[in-house]
Design an enzyme around this catalytic site. Sequence first.
Site: not given
Ligand SMILES: Cc1cc2nc3c(=O)[nH]c(=O)nc-3n(C[C@H](O)[C@H](O)[C@H](O)COP(=O)(O)OP(=O)(O)OC[C@H]3O[C@@H](n4cnc5c(N)ncnc54)[C@H](O)[C@@H]3O)c2cc1C
Length: 566
Positions: A238, A248, A251, A382
């Site tokens: 980023h 962060l 954007e 992305r």
């Molecule tokens: C600071 C930041 C800002 C962002 N802003 C944006 C935005 O404005 N717009 C956009 O489109 N995207 C944005 N993104 C990207 C987006 O937020 C993420 O890609 C998305 O939220 C990921 O969601 P997820 O459900 O895949 O995983 P996550 O929300 O990361 O959740 C992962 C889950 O897996 C669980 N887990 C992992 N490993 C284990 C394990 N071994 N055992 C049990 N549980 C486990 C964790 O406990 C957690 O609950 C941003 C990312 C960041 C870092």
Amino acid sequence: MSENDIIQHDVIIIGGGLAGLRAAVEACDCSADVALVSKVYPLRSHSVAAQGGINAALGNSPEAKDDTWEKHAFDTIKGSVYLADQDAVEVLCREAPKIVLELEHWGTVFSRDEEGRIAQRPFGGAGVPRTCYAADRTGHNLLNTLFEQANSRGITFYNEYFVTSLVVDEKRCHGCIALDIHSGELNGFVSQSLILATGGYGMIYDHSTNSLINTGDGMALALNAGAQMKDMEFVQFHPTTLYGSNILISEGARGEGAYLVNAEGERFMDRYAPKAMELAPRDIVARSIMREIAAGRGFDGGYVHLDLRHLGADKINERLPGIRQIAMDFANLDPVEVPIPVQPGQHYSMGGIDVGLDGETGINGLYAAGECACISVHGANRLGGNSLLDTLVFGKRAGAKASNGKNGADISVVKNIILRENNRIQDLLNSKGEDFAPLMRDMKKTMFDRYGIFRDENSMNHGLQGINRLKQRFKQVAVKGSGKSFNQALVRILELGYMLDIAETVALSAIKRKESRGSHFRTDYPDRSDDKYLKHTIIKAGTGQERSLAYSPVKLGQYPVKEGND
Ligand SMILES: Cc1cc2nc3c(=O)[nH]c(=O)nc-3n(C[C@H](O)[C@H](O)[C@H](O)COP(=O)(O)OP(=O)(O)OC[C@H]3O[C@@H](n4cnc5c(N)ncnc54)[C@H](O)[C@@H]3O)c2cc1C
């Protein structure tokens, strides 16, 4: 262990972020008995940190009156540098308006325009304002809404359970093994279907915007259980993270009109992307900042300025209150009065577990969705606002598909693996070897220095040797502290093992792609080569510790491949 110690549900979802919760809600609405396992309380998942917004061609903004899902798809495919699969992008963009309105009806409080409709802001790589937002706390709003929905349906939560292994036998997934972090005991979970929604792996890098929990566990679990990983060389940096802490700075700030300015007071983006300026795709903006710094036009320490002052206090307070607070709390400055020092940082993993349109992994009963999966809708880069959308659209589809699973899961297979996992963890607790922290530091530095914004063969080969040495040292690592309850050192070590596996896949994939495309920029091969590399990189676990690398075709469609991406 008696049969009662094994927990059984129709569908088990690992991960309580947006992808996991959306999958859980859908599977439940399809009448499955659903449980969600998460290593942290779901509202602490990284999704909560998402700031800028979620894309959907609603056409609410006056400049976007004739926006359509096709235009959204075009921007996404162009932004991906044609590496995204076009059938998947069509699903993503077609479903977007429905998925956003569904969240709104469930209670997400989106920011509004003057006519009371969902407000939309411009984001990088998008032709028109298309990003729906809730100030700069969009993830927080969406996650709380979905958590409420999941709770109201009576979904069972296993919070602070850390999954240590998948139980896969002859290409069939029977469930998983998880450490109850509170008690320190291992539990077996049996299910007809299991969905990985475990998020990204940003913690393998120094200078990341990601949460400490983003350690790529699910990807490594899937890889080691026989699933394929896709396009792991594509890691997004980023452009604007706060200098010093790499928190962060959304954007959304540039979307609202903030400028990037170098140490000579120049708005330098017109040198690199004169049309899109600060809203060029992220890879281009990140490289431009690094080039300014390399040319001696950055500030001492390696950063440039993000200037919001001309937006005025009212707009900053209304649209970017979180950014202002972050700058005040972590850099001791008020962006209403002074520019914010920013530098690029690792942010997102485009690659992940190779899955189909319904999250299927090729292993019977095992699905993946969200950032841990690669469908692929993001290709080589992305677009901002497309990841939140990806989690919801494909989380929902995976949930529906998994709810139909009847894979003949076998309790006895799960029991056998519990014994194996018990021994593995006992060995770690008994080991007298070295501390894990230096290994973690070395890995992060190696990845940032060798597989960062600029890459080349020589440096990457050295990096891979370094990762392999760390993998050897990891075999001797010891948990300092043998207590069972909340043994965080044990959890960190298990995570480090996953991270090293993922770092290796990033390294292997990046070395072999001898071209520059999107986020993968090689100084020794600065051009894009569609002839040789318009294809997905696939990594599989081979026999023993070996990994095998192959390629698979990109699914093209109605959007022809073109040169250039500004
Ligand atoms: C600071 C930041 C800002 C962002 N802003 C944006 C935005 O404005 N717009 C956009 O489109 N995207 C944005 N993104 C990207 C987006 O937020 C993420 O890609 C998305 O939220 C990921 O969601 P997820 O459900 O895949 O995983 P996550 O929300 O990361 O959740 C992962 C889950 O897996 C669980 N887990 C992992 N490993 C284990 C394990 N071994 N055992 C049990 N549980 C486990 C964790 O406990 C957690 O609950 C941003 C990312 C960041 C870092």
